[in-house]
Design an enzyme around this catalytic site. Sequence first.
Site, mmCIF file in Angstrom:
data_model
loop_
_atom_site.group_PDB
_atom_site.id
_atom_site.type_symbol
_atom_site.label_atom_id
_atom_site.label_comp_id
_atom_site.label_asym_id
_atom_site.label_seq_id
_atom_site.Cartn_x
_atom_site.Cartn_y
_atom_site.Cartn_z
ATOM 1 N N HIS A 142 16.041 13.154 26.471
ATOM 2 C CA HIS A 142 15.294 11.613 26.783
ATOM 3 C C HIS A 142 14.378 10.896 27.655
ATOM 4 O O HIS A 142 13.159 11.000 28.116
ATOM 5 C CB HIS A 142 15.895 10.874 25.835
ATOM 6 C CG HIS A 142 15.678 9.352 25.735
ATOM 7 N ND1 HIS A 142 15.074 9.033 24.613
ATOM 8 C CD2 HIS A 142 15.023 8.723 26.719
ATOM 9 C CE1 HIS A 142 14.311 8.158 25.153
ATOM 10 N NE2 HIS A 142 14.694 7.444 26.328
ATOM 11 N N GLU A 143 15.667 11.857 28.817
ATOM 12 C CA GLU A 143 14.432 11.202 29.798
ATOM 13 C C GLU A 143 14.002 12.060 30.131
ATOM 14 O O GLU A 143 12.602 11.738 31.126
ATOM 15 C CB GLU A 143 15.709 10.813 31.009
ATOM 16 C CG GLU A 143 16.259 10.202 30.787
ATOM 17 C CD GLU A 143 15.871 8.259 30.305
ATOM 18 O OE1 GLU A 143 14.945 8.587 31.066
ATOM 19 O OE2 GLU A 143 16.590 7.461 29.960
ATOM 20 N N HIS A 146 10.531 11.311 29.100
ATOM 21 C CA HIS A 146 9.330 10.601 29.643
ATOM 22 C C HIS A 146 8.545 11.314 30.708
ATOM 23 O O HIS A 146 7.162 10.725 30.763
ATOM 24 C CB HIS A 146 10.439 9.343 30.687
ATOM 25 C CG HIS A 146 10.619 8.018 29.123
ATOM 26 N ND1 HIS A 146 10.378 8.021 28.119
ATOM 27 C CD2 HIS A 146 12.059 7.878 28.918
ATOM 28 C CE1 HIS A 146 10.940 6.240 27.944
ATOM 29 N NE2 HIS A 146 12.149 7.194 28.402
ATOM 30 N N GLU A 214 9.766 4.566 24.473
ATOM 31 C CA GLU A 214 11.177 4.848 23.809
ATOM 32 C C GLU A 214 11.214 5.907 22.134
ATOM 33 O O GLU A 214 11.910 6.617 22.016
ATOM 34 C CB GLU A 214 12.252 3.616 23.299
ATOM 35 C CG GLU A 214 11.811 3.013 25.250
ATOM 36 C CD GLU A 214 12.561 4.006 25.977
ATOM 37 O OE1 GLU A 214 13.819 4.207 25.838
ATOM 38 O OE2 GLU A 214 12.024 3.328 27.215
#
Length: 298
Positions: A142-143, A146, A214
């Site tokens: 997930h990070e 980004h 997100e």
Amino acid sequence: MARPTSFGRDTGLQVRMFITIFLLGAVYAVLIGALFASGASGVTIAVVAAGLLALQFFTSDKIALRAMGAREVSPQEAPELHAMIERLCVQADLPKPKVAVAHTSMPNAFALGRSQKAATVCATTGIMELLSPAELEGVMAHELTHVANRDVAIMTLASFFASLASMIVQFGFFFGGGSGDDDEGPGFLAVILVALAVYVVSFFLMQALSRYREFAADRGAAVITGRPSALATALMKISGTMQRIPQTDLRAHTELNAFYIFPASAKQSLFNLFATHPPLEKRLAALERLEAQLQGQA
């Protein structure tokens, strides 16, 4: 572990980032115009604005890491975390970022940096102790999403506008001309009002972008790992643990809420308009749909 069939750009996120920067640039231009109209020196405006932008863009990651009590760790210090991130970077076709660890019981993770080649991903000791390897992999994917989407850099740039407007609201008398003449009062008041409006607009634009990014990062993590259910389980564990952490401890981390995978608050905002993240239920529902899609492609 299932490999993703593709990891393309999220068009919806790209459009939203462009619109956010465009609108912020427009309101920023209005603010600059108000400063000129109030009699502020063009040199003063340029020096202050350029200095703040450079400070925000090139040092915000270091400031945020220091605020979290995090530090960069070597592969020898955190071999499993480094190996996991290296593997995910290969799958996402990303350069490996710096890896940091924050020693706190709060289970969280975040990504910072002005570009894909100057990025840092950070995990707390709390989240590494709480999650299984598969769940932690989903969080770190997930990070990394980004970083891949470059929305971290956009959020850093967007926060500059709000920071400058906030500074003018708080210290606006420095831009009022300094002579104290009654004729300059209205100009000074106009600058304060415009700066306040810029801050409000910046805040809402950043919140809206933060919520959408997100969803995009959740989707990217699902594509990279092929296991949306692992990220969903991780989010539920983080949420449950966050509710048991004292609010006084959580409040110390709220300034970085927009960058965390899960906000440092056990309570949802009364108004979704003010939230930095989508409701947990919506994130879980989206991940469940992704799980069904991936199983249908298997």
